[in-house]
Motif scaffolding. Sequence first.
Motif, short mmCIF file in Angstrom:
data_model
loop_
_atom_site.label_atom_id
_atom_site.label_comp_id
_atom_site.label_asym_id
_atom_site.label_seq_id
_atom_site.Cartn_x
_atom_site.Cartn_y
_atom_site.Cartn_z
N ASP A 107 -2.94 -4.94 -5.47
CA ASP A 107 -3.38 -3.69 -6.11
C ASP A 107 -3.31 -3.91 -7.62
O ASP A 107 -2.35 -3.50 -8.28
CB ASP A 107 -2.48 -2.52 -5.67
CG ASP A 107 -2.71 -2.12 -4.23
OD1 ASP A 107 -3.74 -2.50 -3.66
OD2 ASP A 107 -1.84 -1.42 -3.67
N LYS A 108 -4.30 -4.56 -8.14
CA LYS A 108 -4.27 -5.07 -9.51
C LYS A 108 -4.20 -4.01 -10.60
O LYS A 108 -3.81 -4.30 -11.72
CB LYS A 108 -5.47 -5.99 -9.73
CG LYS A 108 -5.41 -7.20 -8.82
CD LYS A 108 -6.50 -8.19 -9.09
CE LYS A 108 -6.53 -9.32 -8.12
NZ LYS A 108 -5.33 -10.07 -7.94
N SER A 109 -4.54 -2.75 -10.31
CA SER A 109 -4.48 -1.69 -11.32
C SER A 109 -3.26 -0.79 -11.17
O SER A 109 -3.02 0.07 -12.01
CB SER A 109 -5.75 -0.82 -11.24
OG SER A 109 -6.90 -1.60 -11.50
N LEU A 110 -2.48 -0.99 -10.13
CA LEU A 110 -1.30 -0.17 -9.88
C LEU A 110 -0.27 -0.40 -10.98
O LEU A 110 0.14 -1.54 -11.22
CB LEU A 110 -0.72 -0.53 -8.52
CG LEU A 110 0.27 0.42 -7.87
CD1 LEU A 110 -0.35 1.78 -7.64
CD2 LEU A 110 0.77 -0.16 -6.57
N THR A 111 0.13 0.67 -11.67
CA THR A 111 1.05 0.53 -12.80
C THR A 111 2.47 0.96 -12.49
O THR A 111 3.42 0.48 -13.12
CB THR A 111 0.55 1.33 -14.02
OG1 THR A 111 0.43 2.71 -13.65
CG2 THR A 111 -0.78 0.80 -14.52
N SER A 112 2.65 1.89 -11.55
CA SER A 112 4.01 2.36 -11.26
C SER A 112 4.16 2.76 -9.80
O SER A 112 3.21 3.23 -9.17
CB SER A 112 4.37 3.55 -12.15
OG SER A 112 3.54 4.65 -11.87
N LEU A 113 5.37 2.55 -9.29
CA LEU A 113 5.72 2.94 -7.92
C LEU A 113 7.17 3.38 -7.90
O LEU A 113 8.04 2.69 -8.43
CB LEU A 113 5.57 1.76 -6.96
CG LEU A 113 4.23 1.52 -6.30
CD1 LEU A 113 4.28 0.23 -5.49
CD2 LEU A 113 3.81 2.68 -5.44
N ASP A 114 7.43 4.51 -7.27
CA ASP A 114 8.80 4.97 -7.07
C ASP A 114 9.07 4.95 -5.57
O ASP A 114 8.58 5.80 -4.83
CB ASP A 114 8.97 6.38 -7.62
CG ASP A 114 10.39 6.88 -7.50
OD1 ASP A 114 11.22 6.22 -6.83
OD2 ASP A 114 10.68 7.95 -8.06
N LEU A 115 9.83 3.96 -5.13
CA LEU A 115 10.17 3.81 -3.72
C LEU A 115 11.64 4.13 -3.48
O LEU A 115 12.22 3.69 -2.49
CB LEU A 115 9.84 2.39 -3.25
CG LEU A 115 8.41 1.90 -3.52
CD1 LEU A 115 8.21 0.50 -2.97
CD2 LEU A 115 7.39 2.85 -2.96
N SER A 116 12.24 4.90 -4.38
CA SER A 116 13.67 5.19 -4.29
C SER A 116 14.02 6.01 -3.05
O SER A 116 15.18 6.00 -2.62
CB SER A 116 14.15 5.91 -5.54
OG SER A 116 13.45 7.14 -5.72
#
Length: 168
Positions: A130-139
């Motif tokens: 996912d080359k444009s994905l900038t942030s993920l919160d998997l908490s």
Amino acid sequence: IQTGTVNGINWKLVGSRLELTGGTWSKSSVNKKIGKYYINSFLYDVGGPDLSKVSLIDITGKINLPTDSSTLFGNLPGNVTSINHLDNLDTTGVVWMSNMFSADPGLTSLDVSSFDTSNVTRMDYMFGNDKSLTSLDLSNFDTSQVKLMSGMFANDSSLTSLNLANFN
């Protein structure tokens, strides 16, 4: 406006906005092999929406997901930049999330904070490529049952913020 039902999911295309208005995603609609690749057949099935016109997927109704939800939103065309209201997906019975959002070059962010991952055993390549994905919160992810996570963030070259605070 175009509307339809494919593999148990009701959809409506209004301009560039694809609404998934509810249903039960049947097992037969995911993870079909076409050539040497597995793709999400709902998005490419005859009777499904024309994804070349879609920039936003909006999940406006409750959708029950199958145990194997691999590649569910994988391989979206680059013009799809957002998937909203992922909290309308019932993930309580999901065991496989492999490639669930993989190879989606236009997505910049995903809110998966509502996902129940307590039964999931596979998350390999879940967000890979996912080359444009900038942030993920998997908490909020419960990873206590996960056996396979390889490549979960592979080739996510724009990812600058990743919260894995409660991974077990």
